[in-house]
Write an enzyme that holds these catalytic residues in place. Sequence first.
Site, PDB file in Angstrom:
ATOM      1  N   SER A   9      44.875  35.848  14.938  1.00  0.00           N
ATOM      2  CA  SER A   9      44.369  36.963  15.675  1.00  0.00           C
ATOM      3  C   SER A   9      43.299  37.457  14.857  1.00  0.00           C
ATOM      4  CB  SER A   9      45.467  37.763  15.903  1.00  0.00           C
ATOM      5  OG  SER A   9      44.906  39.121  16.541  1.00  0.00           O
ATOM      6  N   HIS A  34      43.432  33.359  18.306  1.00  0.00           N
ATOM      7  CA  HIS A  34      43.883  34.136  19.175  1.00  0.00           C
ATOM      8  C   HIS A  34      43.205  35.573  19.362  1.00  0.00           C
ATOM      9  CE1 HIS A  34      47.694  35.740  21.024  1.00  0.00           C
ATOM     10  NE2 HIS A  34      47.351  36.953  20.639  1.00  0.00           N
ATOM     11  N   ASP A  36      42.789  39.192  21.052  1.00  0.00           N
ATOM     12  CA  ASP A  36      43.780  40.173  21.749  1.00  0.00           C
ATOM     13  C   ASP A  36      42.812  41.292  22.539  1.00  0.00           C
ATOM     14  OD1 ASP A  36      46.369  39.842  20.883  1.00  0.00           O
ATOM     15  OD2 ASP A  36      45.739  39.840  18.832  1.00  0.00           O
ATOM     16  N   MET A  38      42.394  44.250  24.537  1.00  0.00           N
ATOM     17  CA  MET A  38      43.477  45.663  24.881  1.00  0.00           C
ATOM     18  C   MET A  38      42.269  46.683  25.824  1.00  0.00           C
ATOM     19  SD  MET A  38      44.746  46.237  21.335  1.00  0.00           S
ATOM     20  CE  MET A  38      45.940  44.970  20.541  1.00  0.00           C
ATOM     21  N   HIS A  67      44.996  36.625  24.877  1.00  0.00           N
ATOM     22  CA  HIS A  67      46.265  37.679  25.420  1.00  0.00           C
ATOM     23  C   HIS A  67      45.644  38.743  25.954  1.00  0.00           C
ATOM     24  CE1 HIS A  67      49.560  40.057  23.274  1.00  0.00           C
ATOM     25  NE2 HIS A  67      49.790  39.809  24.494  1.00  0.00           N
ATOM     26  N   MET A  69      46.204  42.128  27.282  1.00  0.00           N
ATOM     27  CA  MET A  69      47.053  43.513  27.267  1.00  0.00           C
ATOM     28  C   MET A  69      46.372  44.359  27.872  1.00  0.00           C
ATOM     29  SD  MET A  69      48.187  43.197  23.435  1.00  0.00           S
ATOM     30  CE  MET A  69      46.545  42.146  22.935  1.00  0.00           C
ATOM     31  N   MET A 140      56.523  38.654  22.156  1.00  0.00           N
ATOM     32  CA  MET A 140      55.991  39.736  21.376  1.00  0.00           C
ATOM     33  C   MET A 140      57.093  40.056  20.434  1.00  0.00           C
ATOM     34  SD  MET A 140      52.808  40.128  22.323  1.00  0.00           S
ATOM     35  CE  MET A 140      52.727  41.457  20.835  1.00  0.00           C
ATOM     36  N   GLY A 145      49.384  46.403  20.797  1.00  0.00           N
ATOM     37  CA  GLY A 145      48.502  47.531  20.795  1.00  0.00           C
ATOM     38  C   GLY A 145      47.878  47.868  19.426  1.00  0.00           C
ATOM     39  N   PHE A 146      48.605  47.344  18.431  1.00  0.00           N
ATOM     40  CA  PHE A 146      47.933  47.292  17.050  1.00  0.00           C
ATOM     41  C   PHE A 146      48.404  46.469  16.231  1.00  0.00           C
ATOM     42  CE2 PHE A 146      48.414  51.652  18.802  1.00  0.00           C
ATOM     43  CZ  PHE A 146      46.953  52.093  18.576  1.00  0.00           C
ATOM     44  N   GLY A 147      47.463  45.879  15.157  1.00  0.00           N
ATOM     45  CA  GLY A 147      48.147  44.824  14.296  1.00  0.00           C
ATOM     46  C   GLY A 147      49.015  45.709  13.207  1.00  0.00           C
ATOM     47  N   GLY A 148      49.467  44.779  12.126  1.00  0.00           N
ATOM     48  CA  GLY A 148      50.111  45.371  11.113  1.00  0.00           C
ATOM     49  C   GLY A 148      51.439  46.011  11.269  1.00  0.00           C
ATOM     50  N   ASP A 178      54.078  36.527  18.184  1.00  0.00           N
ATOM     51  CA  ASP A 178      53.191  37.597  18.047  1.00  0.00           C
ATOM     52  C   ASP A 178      53.549  38.780  17.664  1.00  0.00           C
ATOM     53  OD1 ASP A 178      50.601  38.572  17.843  1.00  0.00           O
ATOM     54  OD2 ASP A 178      50.337  38.392  20.260  1.00  0.00           O
ATOM     55  N   GLY A 179      53.114  39.126  16.280  1.00  0.00           N
ATOM     56  CA  GLY A 179      53.319  40.361  15.732  1.00  0.00           C
ATOM     57  C   GLY A 179      54.406  40.447  14.494  1.00  0.00           C
ATOM     58  N   GLY A 180      53.691  41.006  13.454  1.00  0.00           N
ATOM     59  CA  GLY A 180      54.330  40.844  12.023  1.00  0.00           C
ATOM     60  C   GLY A 180      54.845  39.572  11.555  1.00  0.00           C
ATOM     61  N   GLY A 200      47.679  37.932  12.346  1.00  0.00           N
ATOM     62  CA  GLY A 200      46.460  38.641  12.091  1.00  0.00           C
ATOM     63  C   GLY A 200      46.310  38.988  10.651  1.00  0.00           C
TER      64      GLY A 200
END
Length: 219
Positions: A9, A34, A36, A38, A67, A69, A140, A145-148, A178-180, A200
């Site tokens: 990402s 990917h 993102d 937003m 993606h 959002m 998800m 909304g946010f990476g990390g 997707d995420g973490g 990401g």
Amino acid sequence: MHRVLVAPSILAADFSRLAEEIHQVEAAGADWIHCDIMDGHFVDNISFGPDVVRLVRKETSLPLDVHLMIEHASHFVPRFVKAGANSITVHVEPEAKHDVVETLRQIRDAGCRAGLTLNPETPFDIIEPFLGKFDMLLVMTVHPGFGGQPFRSDQMEKVRRAAAWNKSREQKIDIEVDGGINPKTARISVENGADVLVAGTSIFHSINYAKVIRELRGE
Ligand code: DX5
Ligand code: ZN
């Protein structure tokens, strides 16, 4: 077992040298890129739009996995198609303010693969009526909304349920998380049935993209 795909990402990339970042993840073995998107309404953050996707398209021949959002996805789908998207994923929640069936059809008619996704708080059952109308389910594993953010293992039940669909159906869907996602949570996701890993922070904030991508694939 088939090969697990890795989709870095670019949200976590260094945007001051985005072209170079894309070349580096491609050389490091990325399968898809990917993107993102937003809008500050559907999620509490603003990222980038079709013009940036068009720049990414110029820098790589890898499939672009977009993606959305955003609210009113159908209004923007043609612009992302034109910018060079290969797959476009939309949210199922009513807050996304679109006719989900119509948008999925619009994406497929434009020659792209259609993805459907749901937030961690959204129950899996909401997806079932759309089965057959999309090519990829994005689970998800953080609130978007946010990476990390930290990976939510409670979402693995959704991955298992989607994998069970694939066992009973001829028409398989890709199962993306997707995420973490890092090498440890990638393993958990793949064990539960994920085929595509979006990552990401774990890639772009590392010093060796190729090593992390190999570790994500479990190699
Ligand atoms: C979350 C985005 C993700 C995010 C993942 O809103 O949809 O794609 O960039 O980032 P990491 O891998 O840092 O959790
Ligand atoms: Zn994403």
